[in-house]
Write a protein that holds these residues in place. Sequence first.
Motif, PDB file in Angstrom:
ATOM      1  N   ALA A  76       0.803  -1.231   0.000  1.00 46.55           N
ATOM      2  CA  ALA A  76       0.000   0.000   0.000  1.00 46.55           C
ATOM      3  C   ALA A  76       0.835   1.281   0.000  1.00 46.55           C
ATOM      4  O   ALA A  76       0.355   2.340   0.403  1.00 46.55           O
ATOM      5  CB  ALA A  76      -0.979   0.015   1.179  1.00 46.55           C
ATOM      6  N   ALA A  77       2.063   1.192  -0.478  1.00 39.03           N
ATOM      7  CA  ALA A  77       2.926   2.381  -0.490  1.00 39.03           C
ATOM      8  C   ALA A  77       2.276   3.526  -1.261  1.00 39.03           C
ATOM      9  O   ALA A  77       2.401   4.693  -0.881  1.00 39.03           O
ATOM     10  CB  ALA A  77       4.279   2.025  -1.112  1.00 39.03           C
ATOM     11  N   GLY A  78       1.553   3.188  -2.329  1.00 41.45           N
ATOM     12  CA  GLY A  78       0.904   4.212  -3.143  1.00 41.45           C
ATOM     13  C   GLY A  78      -0.160   4.981  -2.366  1.00 41.45           C
ATOM     14  O   GLY A  78      -0.426   6.150  -2.641  1.00 41.45           O
ATOM     15  N   GLU A  79      -0.798   4.315  -1.416  1.00 37.63           N
ATOM     16  CA  GLU A  79      -1.795   4.999  -0.574  1.00 37.63           C
ATOM     17  C   GLU A  79      -1.076   5.820   0.496  1.00 37.63           C
ATOM     18  O   GLU A  79      -1.454   6.945   0.799  1.00 37.63           O
ATOM     19  CB  GLU A  79      -2.718   3.986   0.117  1.00 37.63           C
ATOM     20  N   LEU A  80      -0.041   5.236   1.072  1.00 34.92           N
ATOM     21  CA  LEU A  80       0.628   5.870   2.212  1.00 34.92           C
ATOM     22  C   LEU A  80       1.404   7.126   1.809  1.00 34.92           C
ATOM     23  O   LEU A  80       1.652   7.998   2.641  1.00 34.92           O
ATOM     24  CB  LEU A  80       1.586   4.873   2.880  1.00 34.92           C
ATOM     25  N   ILE A  81       1.781   7.236   0.532  1.00 34.56           N
ATOM     26  CA  ILE A  81       2.626   8.373   0.126  1.00 34.56           C
ATOM     27  C   ILE A  81       1.844   9.694   0.160  1.00 34.56           C
ATOM     28  O   ILE A  81       2.442  10.771   0.208  1.00 34.56           O
ATOM     29  CB  ILE A  81       3.232   8.125  -1.286  1.00 34.56           C
ATOM     30  N   THR A  82       0.505   9.596   0.171  1.00 34.41           N
ATOM     31  CA  THR A  82      -0.275  10.837   0.069  1.00 34.41           C
ATOM     32  C   THR A  82      -0.059  11.754   1.283  1.00 34.41           C
ATOM     33  O   THR A  82      -0.017  12.965   1.145  1.00 34.41           O
ATOM     34  CB  THR A  82      -1.783  10.535  -0.076  1.00 34.41           C
ATOM     35  N   THR A  83       0.102  11.163   2.467  1.00 37.91           N
ATOM     36  CA  THR A  83       0.355  11.981   3.666  1.00 37.91           C
ATOM     37  C   THR A  83       1.615  12.810   3.461  1.00 37.91           C
ATOM     38  O   THR A  83       1.678  13.988   3.828  1.00 37.91           O
ATOM     39  CB  THR A  83       0.586  11.057   4.887  1.00 37.91           C
ATOM     40  N   TRP A  84       2.617  12.177   2.864  1.00 43.33           N
ATOM     41  CA  TRP A  84       3.917  12.844   2.694  1.00 43.33           C
ATOM     42  C   TRP A  84       3.855  13.868   1.585  1.00 43.33           C
ATOM     43  O   TRP A  84       4.565  14.885   1.617  1.00 43.33           O
ATOM     44  CB  TRP A  84       5.012  11.790   2.477  1.00 43.33           C
ATOM     45  N   THR A  85       2.997  13.624   0.606  1.00 41.03           N
ATOM     46  CA  THR A  85       2.806  14.612  -0.462  1.00 41.03           C
ATOM     47  C   THR A  85       2.227  15.892   0.134  1.00 41.03           C
ATOM     48  O   THR A  85       2.677  16.997  -0.159  1.00 41.03           O
ATOM     49  CB  THR A  85       1.850  14.040  -1.539  1.00 41.03           C
ATOM     50  N   LEU A  86       1.250  15.716   1.012  1.00 40.80           N
ATOM     51  CA  LEU A  86       0.642  16.882   1.670  1.00 40.80           C
ATOM     52  C   LEU A  86       1.675  17.582   2.565  1.00 40.80           C
ATOM     53  O   LEU A  86       1.762  18.805   2.591  1.00 40.80           O
ATOM     54  CB  LEU A  86      -0.570  16.442   2.498  1.00 40.80           C
ATOM     55  N   ALA A  87       2.466  16.775   3.276  1.00 44.26           N
ATOM     56  CA  ALA A  87       3.471  17.348   4.181  1.00 44.26           C
ATOM     57  C   ALA A  87       4.443  18.236   3.394  1.00 44.26           C
ATOM     58  O   ALA A  87       4.779  19.346   3.829  1.00 44.26           O
ATOM     59  CB  ALA A  87       4.235  16.229   4.891  1.00 44.26           C
ATOM     60  N   ILE A  88       4.868  17.760   2.221  1.00 45.50           N
ATOM     61  CA  ILE A  88       5.822  18.544   1.422  1.00 45.50           C
ATOM     62  C   ILE A  88       5.121  19.758   0.831  1.00 45.50           C
ATOM     63  O   ILE A  88       5.648  20.876   0.860  1.00 45.50           O
ATOM     64  CB  ILE A  88       6.458  17.651   0.341  1.00 45.50           C
ATOM     65  N   ASP A  89       3.921  19.551   0.338  1.00 44.55           N
ATOM     66  CA  ASP A  89       3.159  20.659  -0.256  1.00 44.55           C
ATOM     67  C   ASP A  89       2.966  21.793   0.757  1.00 44.55           C
ATOM     68  O   ASP A  89       3.094  22.966   0.433  1.00 44.55           O
ATOM     69  CB  ASP A  89       1.801  20.124  -0.735  1.00 44.55           C
ATOM     70  N   ARG A  90       2.661  21.409   2.000  1.00 43.02           N
ATOM     71  CA  ARG A  90       2.386  22.422   3.031  1.00 43.02           C
ATOM     72  C   ARG A  90       3.631  22.847   3.792  1.00 43.02           C
ATOM     73  O   ARG A  90       3.553  23.599   4.765  1.00 43.02           O
ATOM     74  CB  ARG A  90       1.361  21.875   4.047  1.00 43.02           C
ATOM     75  N   GLY A  91       4.788  22.316   3.428  1.00 47.79           N
ATOM     76  CA  GLY A  91       6.032  22.691   4.106  1.00 47.79           C
ATOM     77  C   GLY A  91       6.064  22.253   5.556  1.00 47.79           C
ATOM     78  O   GLY A  91       6.632  22.931   6.418  1.00 47.79           O
ATOM     79  N   LEU A  92       5.450  21.105   5.864  1.00 49.03           N
ATOM     80  CA  LEU A  92       5.348  20.663   7.261  1.00 49.03           C
ATOM     81  C   LEU A  92       6.699  20.238   7.827  1.00 49.03           C
ATOM     82  O   LEU A  92       7.570  19.739   7.109  1.00 49.03           O
ATOM     83  CB  LEU A  92       4.383  19.485   7.387  1.00 49.03           C
ATOM     84  N   ASN A  93       6.807  20.417   9.130  1.00 52.32           N
ATOM     85  CA  ASN A  93       7.952  19.911   9.865  1.00 52.32           C
ATOM     86  C   ASN A  93       7.629  18.491  10.319  1.00 52.32           C
ATOM     87  O   ASN A  93       6.464  18.154  10.550  1.00 52.32           O
ATOM     88  CB  ASN A  93       8.229  20.804  11.075  1.00 52.32           C
ATOM     89  N   ILE A  94       8.661  17.672  10.493  1.00 51.18           N
ATOM     90  CA  ILE A  94       8.475  16.272  10.873  1.00 51.18           C
ATOM     91  C   ILE A  94       7.735  16.154  12.218  1.00 51.18           C
ATOM     92  O   ILE A  94       7.056  15.162  12.489  1.00 51.18           O
ATOM     93  CB  ILE A  94       9.849  15.547  10.920  1.00 51.18           C
ATOM     94  N   ARG A  95       7.828  17.214  13.017  1.00 52.72           N
ATOM     95  CA  ARG A  95       7.124  17.257  14.310  1.00 52.72           C
ATOM     96  C   ARG A  95       5.620  17.002  14.115  1.00 52.72           C
ATOM     97  O   ARG A  95       4.984  16.315  14.903  1.00 52.72           O
ATOM     98  CB  ARG A  95       7.338  18.650  14.908  1.00 52.72           C
ATOM     99  N   ALA A  96       5.063  17.560  13.041  1.00 54.01           N
ATOM    100  CA  ALA A  96       3.623  17.398  12.778  1.00 54.01           C
ATOM    101  C   ALA A  96       3.289  15.938  12.522  1.00 54.01           C
ATOM    102  O   ALA A  96       2.254  15.435  12.977  1.00 54.01           O
ATOM    103  CB  ALA A  96       3.222  18.251  11.580  1.00 54.01           C
ATOM    104  N   LEU A  97       4.176  15.240  11.807  1.00 55.97           N
ATOM    105  CA  LEU A  97       3.928  13.835  11.498  1.00 55.97           C
ATOM    106  C   LEU A  97       4.131  12.964  12.739  1.00 55.97           C
ATOM    107  O   LEU A  97       3.400  12.001  12.961  1.00 55.97           O
ATOM    108  CB  LEU A  97       4.869  13.357  10.386  1.00 55.97           C
ATOM    109  N   ALA A  98       5.123  13.343  13.554  1.00 56.04           N
ATOM    110  CA  ALA A  98       5.394  12.565  14.770  1.00 56.04           C
ATOM    111  C   ALA A  98       4.242  12.698  15.772  1.00 56.04           C
ATOM    112  O   ALA A  98       3.939  11.773  16.512  1.00 56.04           O
ATOM    113  CB  ALA A  98       6.704  13.039  15.398  1.00 56.04           C
ATOM    114  N   GLY A  99       3.583  13.865  15.765  1.00 54.54           N
ATOM    115  CA  GLY A  99       2.516  14.099  16.741  1.00 54.54           C
ATOM    116  C   GLY A  99       1.140  13.658  16.255  1.00 54.54           C
ATOM    117  O   GLY A  99       0.169  13.708  17.012  1.00 54.54           O
TER     118      GLY A  99
END
Length: 472
Positions: free
Chosen positions: A409-432
Amino acid sequence: MPERLTPDICVIGAGSGGLSVAAAAAAFGVPVVLIEKGKMGGECLNTGCVPSKSLIAAAKRARAIADAAAFGVATQPAEIDFAEVHRHVHGVIAAIAPNDSKERFNGLGVRVIGGAARFKDRNTVVVDATEIAARRFVVATGSSPELPPIAGLDRVPYLTNETVFDLTTRPEHLIVIGAGAIGLELAQAFRRLASEVTVLEAAEPLAREDKECAAIVLDALAREGIAIRSQVAVVRVEVAGAKVKVVLGDGGAAIEGSHLLIATGRKANTEGLALDAAGISCDRNGIVVNKGLKTSNRRVYAIGDVAGRGQFTHLANYHAGLVIRNALFRLPVKVNADLVPRVTFTDPELAHVGLTETEARSRGITIRVLRWPYHENDRAQSEGETAGHIKVVTDRRGKVLGATIVGAAAGELITTWTLAIDRGLNIRALAGMIVPYPTLAEIGKRAAITYFLPSVTSVWVRRIIPLLRRLG
Ligand SMILES: Cc1cc2nc3c(=O)[nH]c(=O)nc-3n(C[C@H](O)[C@H](O)[C@H](O)COP(=O)(O)OP(=O)(O)OC[C@H]3O[C@@H](n4cnc5c(N)ncnc54)[C@H](O)[C@@H]3O)c2cc1C
């Protein structure tokens, strides 16, 4: 007497990109003409994504039967009825086709014209006896299989993505030339549907991908019995009785197979458009566009595969959205290639977005690489899907720059990271982030948490933790 139309927008090509532009323009009440010389829906629907993923779905069922014993489920060996597989694949195309049909687009208010479009001059496109003088044009004519310069290829029967989905009998031994995403996806599907499969690659398989992640896919394919030979030059192909014979440049034994599939790349569909007449420049990748997807003729945009910036349906759709914003609302737009994910739909899947480790390093960025393996994930254990890992690249301060996931399911899981990069998120947001348990998505959170691990090993942090505990 030729008919003369004067819409605001004229779109050439009713594939992923062209349909999106036409539908959006019509939704905003803009007069739009859409020209298609072949089947509505273009490559994705008819000879690309849809049939390939449907074939892969059939192959997945065959594989699940073969693997069922490990779950305590007794089954008979799978019997492959290839005519039924063909029926399934074309049933899926037929189920989706109404969404892309001429009738639907006419209903949306789009004037759909069948036929091959060509530019007459900088402001006019011609289809048979119809002339279209639009305020803006969008070229969305896609790409076609690029045939390699192999001696004898014009004298042997071969398949491409345009014909392989028409097979109603199973190939005994499929030889695939080209180990990119398309070649490997089809190689695995046919192998699982009981064909012998050999893949020949002149360079490295999945050359564009993170090497370490690609190796996991290649290992899985090899374990399923696919013979992958890299760094081999095919010098000649010839007919040998009912078979096709492939002669290699390494002097080794020739390979004989029942079918030959060419998957060596794509070429932009620019032929017959008379782009010169409109002052539109091309290079070897396709139509040359600026960051706003405008061609050298400012009235004309080019999007999707023909614009030579990658070949994905979601990229064509992204381009379409940018063109709509610019052409209809005069908003400034700029393509950001770092936001475009890509997925190879093998099993395990290989998905990527943003910068790879190598790309980030070559840009001179100081990075952190975070990982988490599937085998440490409870859901992956339950499903028996323990191969693979996530690899996240951040900058020094934790800004997410890229992610590669190889696994189920890597193709499904990559979407979170696409949004993270698009929004310039810090890894802290993903960890929390709170991730439901048990899901494969937890691997992303676990990788994110590892960003903070070095600080736990720091002597200062170790001294302060008991103090914080005492303070409650
Ligand atoms: C086997 C395979 C599997 C794929 N799987 C995936 C996948 O899983 N995910 C993904 O994102 N992408 C996938 N792709 C890529 C995807 O299909 C393309 O990137 C996408 O279809 C491109 O859309 P487009 O609008 O640029 O062109 P197309 O969809 O190719 O549409 C172009 C249209 O223009 C028409 N046309 C051409 N010239 C003219 C002319 N002169 N006048 C009128 N009409 C014209 C053509 O007939 C065609 O219908 C796959 C491709 C292949 C081959």
